[in-house]
Design a protein around this motif. Structure first.
Motif, PDB file in Angstrom:
ATOM      1  N   TRP A  26      -4.279   1.740  13.622  1.00 61.43           N
ATOM      2  CA  TRP A  26      -4.512   2.930  12.803  1.00 61.43           C
ATOM      3  C   TRP A  26      -5.422   2.610  11.627  1.00 61.43           C
ATOM      4  CZ3 TRP A  26      -3.525   4.082   7.671  1.00 61.43           C
ATOM      5  CH2 TRP A  26      -3.677   5.437   7.317  1.00 61.43           C
ATOM      6  N   GLY A  27      -5.198   1.479  10.978  1.00 66.25           N
ATOM      7  CA  GLY A  27      -5.975   1.102   9.801  1.00 66.25           C
ATOM      8  C   GLY A  27      -6.028  -0.404   9.666  1.00 66.25           C
ATOM      9  N   ALA A  28      -6.195  -0.878   8.442  1.00 66.91           N
ATOM     10  CA  ALA A  28      -6.201  -2.309   8.166  1.00 66.91           C
ATOM     11  C   ALA A  28      -4.834  -2.689   7.614  1.00 66.91           C
ATOM     12  CB  ALA A  28      -7.295  -2.664   7.162  1.00 66.91           C
ATOM     13  N   LEU A  29      -4.079  -3.470   8.372  1.00 66.84           N
ATOM     14  CA  LEU A  29      -2.725  -3.837   7.980  1.00 66.84           C
ATOM     15  C   LEU A  29      -2.759  -4.911   6.905  1.00 66.84           C
ATOM     16  CD1 LEU A  29       0.297  -3.403   8.582  1.00 66.84           C
ATOM     17  CD2 LEU A  29       0.114  -5.246  10.259  1.00 66.84           C
ATOM     18  N   ASP A  30      -2.104  -4.645   5.786  1.00 69.77           N
ATOM     19  CA  ASP A  30      -2.053  -5.586   4.677  1.00 69.77           C
ATOM     20  C   ASP A  30      -1.185  -6.783   5.080  1.00 69.77           C
ATOM     21  OD1 ASP A  30      -1.476  -6.889   2.156  1.00 69.77           O
ATOM     22  OD2 ASP A  30      -2.030  -5.025   1.148  1.00 69.77           O
ATOM     23  N   ASP A  61     -10.039   4.300   4.798  1.00 65.62           N
ATOM     24  CA  ASP A  61     -10.817   4.709   3.629  1.00 65.62           C
ATOM     25  C   ASP A  61     -10.207   5.928   2.947  1.00 65.62           C
ATOM     26  OD1 ASP A  61     -12.586   2.654   4.027  1.00 65.62           O
ATOM     27  OD2 ASP A  61     -14.083   3.885   5.054  1.00 65.62           O
ATOM     28  N   ASP A  62      -9.635   6.835   3.754  1.00 68.47           N
ATOM     29  CA  ASP A  62      -9.166   8.107   3.201  1.00 68.47           C
ATOM     30  C   ASP A  62      -7.656   8.258   3.225  1.00 68.47           C
ATOM     31  OD1 ASP A  62      -8.855   8.313   5.961  1.00 68.47           O
ATOM     32  OD2 ASP A  62      -9.249  10.473   5.962  1.00 68.47           O
ATOM     33  N   ALA A  63      -6.908   7.262   3.675  1.00 70.79           N
ATOM     34  CA  ALA A  63      -5.467   7.446   3.842  1.00 70.79           C
ATOM     35  C   ALA A  63      -4.725   6.122   3.760  1.00 70.79           C
ATOM     36  CB  ALA A  63      -5.169   8.144   5.166  1.00 70.79           C
ATOM     37  N   GLY A  94      -0.087   9.102   3.420  1.00 74.62           N
ATOM     38  CA  GLY A  94      -0.533   9.848   2.249  1.00 74.62           C
ATOM     39  C   GLY A  94      -1.950   9.475   1.872  1.00 74.62           C
ATOM     40  N   GLU A  95      -2.390  10.002   0.754  1.00 77.80           N
ATOM     41  CA  GLU A  95      -3.743   9.741   0.292  1.00 77.80           C
ATOM     42  C   GLU A  95      -3.839   8.396  -0.418  1.00 77.80           C
ATOM     43  OE1 GLU A  95      -5.609  13.993  -0.836  1.00 77.80           O
ATOM     44  OE2 GLU A  95      -3.775  13.510  -1.921  1.00 77.80           O
ATOM     45  N   ARG A  96      -5.017   7.787  -0.379  1.00 80.29           N
ATOM     46  CA  ARG A  96      -5.281   6.593  -1.172  1.00 80.29           C
ATOM     47  C   ARG A  96      -5.228   6.955  -2.657  1.00 80.29           C
ATOM     48  NH1 ARG A  96      -8.069   2.331   1.317  1.00 80.29           N
ATOM     49  NH2 ARG A  96      -7.613   1.275  -0.647  1.00 80.29           N
ATOM     50  N   PHE A  97      -4.914   5.974  -3.486  1.00 82.64           N
ATOM     51  CA  PHE A  97      -4.880   6.195  -4.924  1.00 82.64           C
ATOM     52  C   PHE A  97      -5.270   4.919  -5.644  1.00 82.64           C
ATOM     53  CE2 PHE A  97      -0.710   4.753  -3.604  1.00 82.64           C
ATOM     54  CZ  PHE A  97      -0.326   3.844  -4.581  1.00 82.64           C
ATOM     55  N   ASP A  98      -5.704   5.048  -6.889  1.00 83.07           N
ATOM     56  CA  ASP A  98      -6.075   3.879  -7.677  1.00 83.07           C
ATOM     57  C   ASP A  98      -4.857   2.988  -7.879  1.00 83.07           C
ATOM     58  OD1 ASP A  98      -8.669   4.777  -7.923  1.00 83.07           O
ATOM     59  OD2 ASP A  98      -8.315   5.766  -9.853  1.00 83.07           O
TER      60      ASP A  98
END
Length: 235
Positions: A26-30, A61-63, A94-98
């Protein structure tokens, strides 16, 4: 239950490969996980299958995705064949955040939602997955989530709780994964607005039918599995 360590050593790596593969696709796994200095089960908290309580983070990038990591750890039972624990892992998007590093996510409303839900599932054990399989979807109230003040009126009820609908399916994430011992249900938690939560209770069509109707409306809205605080309520 017995011999958890032996069966975990035997099947744990394969289990992690299966679930991590989904989140990493789905994304980049930490590589870092949200964990505890002292295991909560030693302080009266719910007992996870192999006493390993963790949560993982995957990013696009967006989630941002947060998922439990341990509810499906291999375990043995006194009265049944060994299984991948409670046969579920739960997640939210959810959304990315700072500041969305490991500590930031742990303190964020999305991380707190998934972590609170994980322990609720652990307290129900294998029964949770069976209830979800029977009803299709469930709703659950969760306290202490910390939704930002600007969104409290929209998402937090008069008792200070938020409500999430569990078990919505969409092509973005597979609904299950094949563990080495049994299938693992991947359970999405989507935050409901107060109006949507009330609709489930007061719609007059019955809660199951109301949840199904919400699912249809979310499909029309898009982002079925995602909890965007800015999204329009579908009720």
């Amino acid at each position: 239950m017995s011999d958890e360590i032996d069966i975990y050593e035997q099947y744990g790596p394969a289990t992690h490969e299966v679930t991590s593969g989904v989140w990493n696709t789905w994304g980049a796994l930490d590589p870092h996980v949200i964990g505890h200095l002292v295991n909560p089960s030693f302080m009266g908290g719910p007992r996870w299958p192999a006493l390993r309580q963790a949560h993982v983070i995957s990013r696009r990038d967006d989630a941002l995705l947060v998922a439990s990591d341990g509810l499906a750890d291999p375990m043995t039972w006194n009265d049944a064949e060994p299984s991948n624990g409670f046969e579920v892992e739960v997640y939210g998007i959810g959304e990315r955040f700072d500041g969305d590093d490991t500590m930031g996510v742990a303190a964020h409303w999305l991380g707190r939602t998934v972590m609170t839900l994980s322990n609720t599932v652990a307290s129900h054990g294998i029964v949770f997955g069976r209830q979800l399989a029977h009803w299709g979807t469930l709703t659950i109230g969760l306290g202490g989530i910390g939704v930002p003040g600007a969104y409290e009126e929209k998402y937090v009820d008069g008792e200070g709780n938020v409500v999430a609908i569990l078990g919505l399916d969409d092509a973005e994430i597979p609904s299950s994964a094949d563990g080495p011992l049994s299938a693992i249900r991947l359970v999405n938690a989507k935050l409901l607005t107060v109006a949507e939560a009330d609709f489930c209770v007061q719609s007059g069509t019955g809660q199951q039918e109301a949840r199904e109707e919400l699912g249809r409306r979310f499909a029309e809205q898009g982002g079925v599995l995602r909890s965007w605080l800015d999204r329009e309520s579908v009720v």
